[in-house]
Motif scaffolding. Structure first.
Motif, PDB file in Angstrom:
ATOM      1  N   GLN A  56      -4.674   7.168   6.367  1.00 48.40           N
ATOM      2  CA  GLN A  56      -4.873   7.269   5.233  1.00 48.40           C
ATOM      3  C   GLN A  56      -4.263   8.212   4.294  1.00 48.40           C
ATOM      4  O   GLN A  56      -5.712   9.651   5.086  1.00 48.40           O
ATOM      5  CB  GLN A  56      -6.271   6.379   4.821  1.00 48.40           C
ATOM      6  CG  GLN A  56      -6.118   5.597   3.654  1.00 48.40           C
ATOM      7  CD  GLN A  56      -7.509   4.176   3.152  1.00 48.40           C
ATOM      8  OE1 GLN A  56      -8.517   4.719   4.187  1.00 48.40           O
ATOM      9  NE2 GLN A  56      -7.908   4.322   2.143  1.00 48.40           N
ATOM     10  N   ARG A  57      -4.354   8.190   2.946  1.00 47.85           N
ATOM     11  CA  ARG A  57      -4.371   9.359   2.005  1.00 47.85           C
ATOM     12  C   ARG A  57      -5.660  10.185   1.973  1.00 47.85           C
ATOM     13  O   ARG A  57      -6.444   9.011   1.638  1.00 47.85           O
ATOM     14  CB  ARG A  57      -3.476   9.072   0.982  1.00 47.85           C
ATOM     15  CG  ARG A  57      -2.920  10.576   0.374  1.00 47.85           C
ATOM     16  CD  ARG A  57      -2.411   9.986  -1.027  1.00 47.85           C
ATOM     17  NE  ARG A  57      -2.873   9.064  -1.917  1.00 47.85           N
ATOM     18  CZ  ARG A  57      -3.597   9.089  -3.390  1.00 47.85           C
ATOM     19  NH1 ARG A  57      -3.789  10.396  -3.805  1.00 47.85           N
ATOM     20  NH2 ARG A  57      -4.702   8.483  -3.751  1.00 47.85           N
TER      21      ARG A  57
ATOM     22  N   ASP B  10      -0.726   4.153   0.348  1.00 47.13           N
ATOM     23  CA  ASP B  10      -1.732   5.388   0.490  1.00 47.13           C
ATOM     24  C   ASP B  10      -1.798   5.896   2.309  1.00 47.13           C
ATOM     25  O   ASP B  10      -2.668   6.189   2.486  1.00 47.13           O
ATOM     26  CB  ASP B  10      -2.737   5.490   0.028  1.00 47.13           C
ATOM     27  CG  ASP B  10      -3.154   3.707   0.758  1.00 47.13           C
ATOM     28  OD1 ASP B  10      -2.641   2.836   0.860  1.00 47.13           O
ATOM     29  OD2 ASP B  10      -4.745   4.008   0.205  1.00 47.13           O
TER      30      ASP B  10
ATOM     31  N   ARG C  22       0.583  -1.151  -0.334  1.00 52.92           N
ATOM     32  CA  ARG C  22       0.334  -0.275  -0.443  1.00 52.92           C
ATOM     33  C   ARG C  22       0.621   1.427   0.255  1.00 52.92           C
ATOM     34  O   ARG C  22       1.627   1.360   0.912  1.00 52.92           O
ATOM     35  CB  ARG C  22      -0.887   0.416   1.513  1.00 52.92           C
ATOM     36  CG  ARG C  22      -2.195  -0.299   1.160  1.00 52.92           C
ATOM     37  CD  ARG C  22      -3.174  -0.729   2.682  1.00 52.92           C
ATOM     38  NE  ARG C  22      -3.596   0.484   2.331  1.00 52.92           N
ATOM     39  CZ  ARG C  22      -4.935   0.918   3.177  1.00 52.92           C
ATOM     40  NH1 ARG C  22      -5.240  -0.394   3.885  1.00 52.92           N
ATOM     41  NH2 ARG C  22      -4.873   1.579   2.689  1.00 52.92           N
TER      42      ARG C  22
END
Lengths: 199, 186
Positions: A107-108, A95, A93
């Motif tokens: 999380q982004r 993000d 991942r």
């Protein structure tokens, strides 16, 4: 063919009726029992003629089977999935970031879970207090929530035209108090280490 | 042309509205959908900050913005606006809030009246995306933390001054060396 089928059906029907009739007359029939079989009969040599392939095709029914080999692309796709649609392999991942404020992962383009939880707890408490205070009255002024001892910090005119709801506790310090404690003790003349201070 | 200007009829919102509505799960049909949205719009005016599923939060946002902007444009003496407020706000004490608290608060705003954030997901649970919907200028602690890279922090000011001093020193050195070169050439 049709005649044969009907004959079979009638025969089955008759045997069934006969059995029922016997049951009525003599009670339940005895259960099937073991009997001797002639071993010579079972060891009869089978017919020796070769299997004719043409004949086999003529006499038997063929079920559907795959006609062509599946392409390598299709097989690989089924095995690993498709990157654009559904990929079955594990992918790293990219993000996830660390929060600049508290250092937790988030999380982004989402809120940081740690920061948000802190704010959420505070908010729900505020909301409960405000709801209790206002009740069913028409709301005609801005509501301000103050912690204990915050009201005296600003002049009276500042709070004019605002409805003040006071909490009973002091403002939470969103700052680790351990950071203020010194980790090392400097300039001590005593050189021996006390074991009680280590723990 | 007798055509009325669209901007006169509907107030322009400062948020992006998607041309197609979002589907909400509603066994009661369109009326059930409206009832659902009415509940959330009412709750938004009451609590000022809500955590909702993303779809319903996004839909609610549009209705709430529209209601506030109509209230700002027409005021409380306009009959259609009042009827609209009466329909969308179920708890009637909040109608007072809309016209007496929210209109003065938002009348000078150049931005949208609401904010929508994406709430964190609990990994590895697969859940519907949640979001936080709030009215701006609410009395709660701000959701986004204060930015750390503030220019007016004391260490940033000191670093800027140090940079300036270093640059001035360098320029002085360069000019000195140039002057010396000129003397040598002559």
């Amino acid at each position: 063919m049709k005649g044969l089928l009907t004959f079979k059906r009638i025969k089955n029907h008759l045997t069934f009726n006969f059995n029922a009739f016997c049951n009525v007359l003599f009670g339940q029939m005895p259960p099937p029992a073991l009997s001797f079989a002639n071993p010579v009969e079972t060891l009869k040599p089978s017919s020796q003629h070769l299997i004719d392939v043409q004949q086999l095709f003529k006499n038997s029914i063929l079920w559907a089977v795959p006609k062509h080999r599946r392409t390598i692309e299709k097989r690989l796709g089924r095995k690993f999935g498709y990157i654009t649609e559904f990929y079955k392999m594990l992918m790293p991942r990219t993000d996830l970031f660390t929060c600049n404020h508290c250092g937790h992962y988030y999380q982004r383009r989402h809120l940081c879970p740690n920061c948000y939880k802190r704010v959420k707890d505070e908010t729900t408490e505020f909301q409960e207090v405000i709801e209790k205070e206002l009740g069913l009255d028409p709301i005609e002024q801005e509501v301000v929530v103050l912690y204990k001892g915050e009201k005296t910090k600003k002049p009276e005119e500042f709070w004019k035209g605002k409805r003040i709801v006071e909490l009973k506790r002091e403002k939470p310090v969103w700052f680790c108090r351990n950071l203020l404690q010194r980790t090392t003790i400097g300039n001590s003349d005593c050189k021996d280490v006390k074991p009680s201070e280590l723990a | 042309m007798n055509q009325a200007e669209v901007s006169q009829l509907i107030s322009k919102l400062r948020i992006r509205i998607s041309p197609r509505h979002k589907n909400l799960k509603c066994p009661e049909g369109p009326q059930g959908r409206l009832n659902k949205l009415r509940k959330t719009v009412n709750a938004l005016f009451k609590y000022e900050r809500l955590e909702l599923n993303y779809t319903i939060a996004d839909e609610t946002r549009g209705y709430a913005e529209r209601l506030i902007s109509e209230a700002i444009r027409h005021g409380d003496t306009h009959k259609p606006t009042m009827e609209m407020a009466d329909y969308w706000i179920e708890e009637k004490q909040l109608i007072h809030k809309l016209f007496k608290v929210l209109v003065p608060r938002f009348s000078d705003y150049k931005t949208s009246y609401t904010m929508l954030y994406r709430a964190p997901k609990a990994y590895p649970d697969i859940v519907y995306p949640r979001s936080v919907l709030e009215l701006r200028g609410n009395p709660f602690p701000s959701i986004l933390p204060q930015r750390i890279d503030q220019r007016n922090f004391i260490h940033n000011i000191l670093l800027e001054e140090a940079k300036k001093a270093y640059r001035a020193e360098k320029y002085e050195q360069i000019t000195k060396s140039l002057n010396e070169q000129d003397v040598v050439d002559k």
